[in-house]
Design a protein around this motif. Structure first.
Motif, short mmCIF file in Angstrom:
data_model
loop_
_atom_site.label_atom_id
_atom_site.label_comp_id
_atom_site.label_asym_id
_atom_site.label_seq_id
_atom_site.Cartn_x
_atom_site.Cartn_y
_atom_site.Cartn_z
N ALA A 46 -22.28 2.09 1.16
CA ALA A 46 -22.49 1.07 2.18
C ALA A 46 -21.27 0.19 2.37
CB ALA A 46 -23.71 0.21 1.81
N ARG A 47 -20.49 -0.04 1.31
CA ARG A 47 -19.38 -0.98 1.43
C ARG A 47 -18.04 -0.30 1.66
NH1 ARG A 47 -20.46 -1.43 -4.35
NH2 ARG A 47 -18.69 -0.73 -5.58
N VAL A 48 -17.96 1.03 1.62
CA VAL A 48 -16.72 1.75 1.88
C VAL A 48 -16.83 2.48 3.21
CG1 VAL A 48 -15.07 3.45 1.04
CG2 VAL A 48 -16.35 2.07 -0.60
N PRO A 49 -16.08 2.05 4.23
CA PRO A 49 -16.15 2.73 5.52
C PRO A 49 -15.47 4.09 5.45
CG PRO A 49 -14.43 1.07 5.54
CD PRO A 49 -15.16 0.91 4.22
N GLU A 50 -15.78 4.95 6.39
CA GLU A 50 -15.17 6.28 6.42
C GLU A 50 -13.68 6.20 6.70
OE1 GLU A 50 -14.78 10.26 5.97
OE2 GLU A 50 -16.54 9.03 5.51
N SER A 51 -13.28 5.24 7.54
CA SER A 51 -11.86 5.08 7.86
C SER A 51 -11.61 3.62 8.23
CB SER A 51 -11.46 5.99 9.02
OG SER A 51 -10.09 5.85 9.34
N ALA A 52 -10.60 3.01 7.61
CA ALA A 52 -10.33 1.59 7.89
C ALA A 52 -8.94 1.21 7.38
CB ALA A 52 -11.38 0.70 7.23
N ARG A 53 -8.43 0.08 7.90
CA ARG A 53 -7.15 -0.47 7.47
C ARG A 53 -7.35 -1.93 7.08
NH1 ARG A 53 -5.83 1.73 12.55
NH2 ARG A 53 -5.17 -0.30 13.39
N TYR A 54 -6.60 -2.37 6.07
CA TYR A 54 -6.70 -3.74 5.57
C TYR A 54 -5.29 -4.28 5.32
CZ TYR A 54 -11.39 -1.99 4.45
OH TYR A 54 -12.63 -1.41 4.51
N MET A 55 -5.14 -5.60 5.33
CA MET A 55 -3.86 -6.20 4.95
C MET A 55 -4.07 -7.63 4.47
SD MET A 55 -2.62 -8.79 7.12
CE MET A 55 -0.95 -8.65 6.57
N ALA A 56 -3.09 -8.09 3.66
CA ALA A 56 -3.16 -9.46 3.14
C ALA A 56 -1.77 -9.92 2.75
CB ALA A 56 -4.10 -9.54 1.94
N ASP A 57 -1.51 -11.20 2.91
CA ASP A 57 -0.31 -11.84 2.36
C ASP A 57 -0.69 -12.43 1.02
OD1 ASP A 57 1.68 -11.51 4.51
OD2 ASP A 57 0.31 -12.78 5.68
N MET A 58 0.18 -12.26 0.02
CA MET A 58 -0.14 -12.67 -1.35
C MET A 58 0.92 -13.63 -1.88
SD MET A 58 -1.10 -8.86 -2.86
CE MET A 58 0.55 -8.21 -2.51
N VAL A 59 0.50 -14.49 -2.78
CA VAL A 59 1.41 -15.41 -3.45
C VAL A 59 1.12 -15.37 -4.94
CG1 VAL A 59 2.24 -17.77 -3.65
CG2 VAL A 59 1.46 -16.92 -1.43
N ALA A 60 2.17 -15.11 -5.77
CA ALA A 60 2.00 -15.08 -7.22
C ALA A 60 2.00 -16.50 -7.78
CB ALA A 60 3.13 -14.27 -7.86
N ALA A 61 1.64 -16.61 -9.05
CA ALA A 61 1.58 -17.92 -9.69
C ALA A 61 2.93 -18.62 -9.68
CB ALA A 61 1.07 -17.77 -11.12
N ASP A 62 4.02 -17.85 -9.72
CA ASP A 62 5.35 -18.45 -9.73
C ASP A 62 5.90 -18.70 -8.32
OD1 ASP A 62 5.91 -15.92 -8.84
OD2 ASP A 62 7.25 -15.38 -10.49
N GLY A 63 5.07 -18.45 -7.29
CA GLY A 63 5.48 -18.72 -5.92
C GLY A 63 6.06 -17.53 -5.19
N LYS A 64 6.29 -16.41 -5.87
CA LYS A 64 6.80 -15.22 -5.19
C LYS A 64 5.75 -14.70 -4.21
CE LYS A 64 9.81 -13.64 -8.94
NZ LYS A 64 10.08 -12.55 -9.92
N THR A 65 6.23 -14.19 -3.08
CA THR A 65 5.31 -13.70 -2.06
C THR A 65 5.42 -12.18 -1.91
OG1 THR A 65 6.94 -14.04 -0.31
CG2 THR A 65 5.44 -15.86 -0.79
N MET A 66 4.32 -11.58 -1.47
CA MET A 66 4.26 -10.14 -1.26
C MET A 66 3.19 -9.90 -0.19
SD MET A 66 5.99 -7.59 -2.70
CE MET A 66 6.41 -8.26 -4.32
N THR A 67 3.35 -8.84 0.59
CA THR A 67 2.37 -8.47 1.59
C THR A 67 1.89 -7.06 1.30
OG1 THR A 67 3.44 -9.86 3.26
CG2 THR A 67 1.95 -8.16 4.07
#
Length: 236
Positions: A46-67
């Protein structure tokens, strides 16, 4: 005549009872041959679609960023994380019961879970730095893209508003490659990180644009048409 009435009633009652039992037996047989109901959908399905795309911007505890971008197609997943300047990681594998637990070629890790069809939550560890994320489903131009020209690969994570974070990989420094980047099984995690991963030649990817909805960019001045990354995509 009166003394024969009781045996006659008993006989009639037995005949009626026998008919009733036969009717019940026939009803049970009808139910047994009815079409079976479909199996209920599991919570993972029910929670996993057959096909989908996701994205997020992330920030580590030390302030480094990653997408990060994640694509799923059935059981197969592909993911790409980068900081837009000098670090990236590709992840390929499968989701099992709505959970992802995979490593990159250079021993980065991705652990995540499909919260529902619209959200994936988890953690990426790159070069010993942890990034927590909650990635939302995206559509339109948003997603992961990659292109290659003359052995140089550029890759991007594009947001729903069309802005992107991307990194270009140009191989390894000349004369310093004393390993096979496609076969690192004999190396420890420290060796992979220190002797291979951190010696990659990485830099910012060029801009990616979408005239008429078609992705376009360039690598070292050469026009390229980036490919949208699906869950079945794999690097050679």
């Amino acid at each position: 005549m009166r003394k024969h009435t009781r045996p006659l009633l008993v006989g009639i009652s037995a005949f009626v009872a026998l008919g009733t039992l036969s009717g019940c037996s026939g009803g049970s047989s009808t139910e047994a041959t009815s079409p079976s109901q479909p199996a209920p959908t599991t919570s993972a399905e029910a929670r996993v679609p057959e096909s989908a795309r996701y994205m997020a911007d992330m920030v580590a505890a030390d302030g480094k960023t990653m997408t990060i971008g994640i694509s799923v197609d059935g059981a197969e997943i592909a993911a790409y994380a980068c900081n837009g300047t000098d670090d990236e990681a590709w992840f390929f594998g499968n989701q099992t019961d709505g959970k992802i637990d995979v490593k990159s070629r250079f021993r980065d890790t991705l652990q995540a879970e499909f919260v529902d069809g619209d959200t994936v939550s988890g953690e990426v560890t790159m070069n010993e730095v942890d990034y927590d994320f909650t990635a939302n489903a995206v559509s339109g131009v948003a997603g992961m893209y990659t292109a290659e020209s003359d052995g140089v690969r550029a890759s991007w994570v594009v947001r729903p508003d069309g802005t992107a974070t991307g990194v270009q990989f140009s191989g390894f420094p000349e004369g310093e490659r004393n390993f096979d980047p496609f076969n690192l099984d004999g190396l420890t995690d420290f060796q992979v990180r220190d002797e291979v991963r951190n010696k990659r030649r990485l830099g910012p990817a060029g801009p990616i644009e979408f005239p008429q909805g078609r992705p376009q960019s360039s690598i070292n001045g050469v026009p390229v048409s980036p490919t949208l990354v699906t869950g079945t995509f794999r690097l050679g």
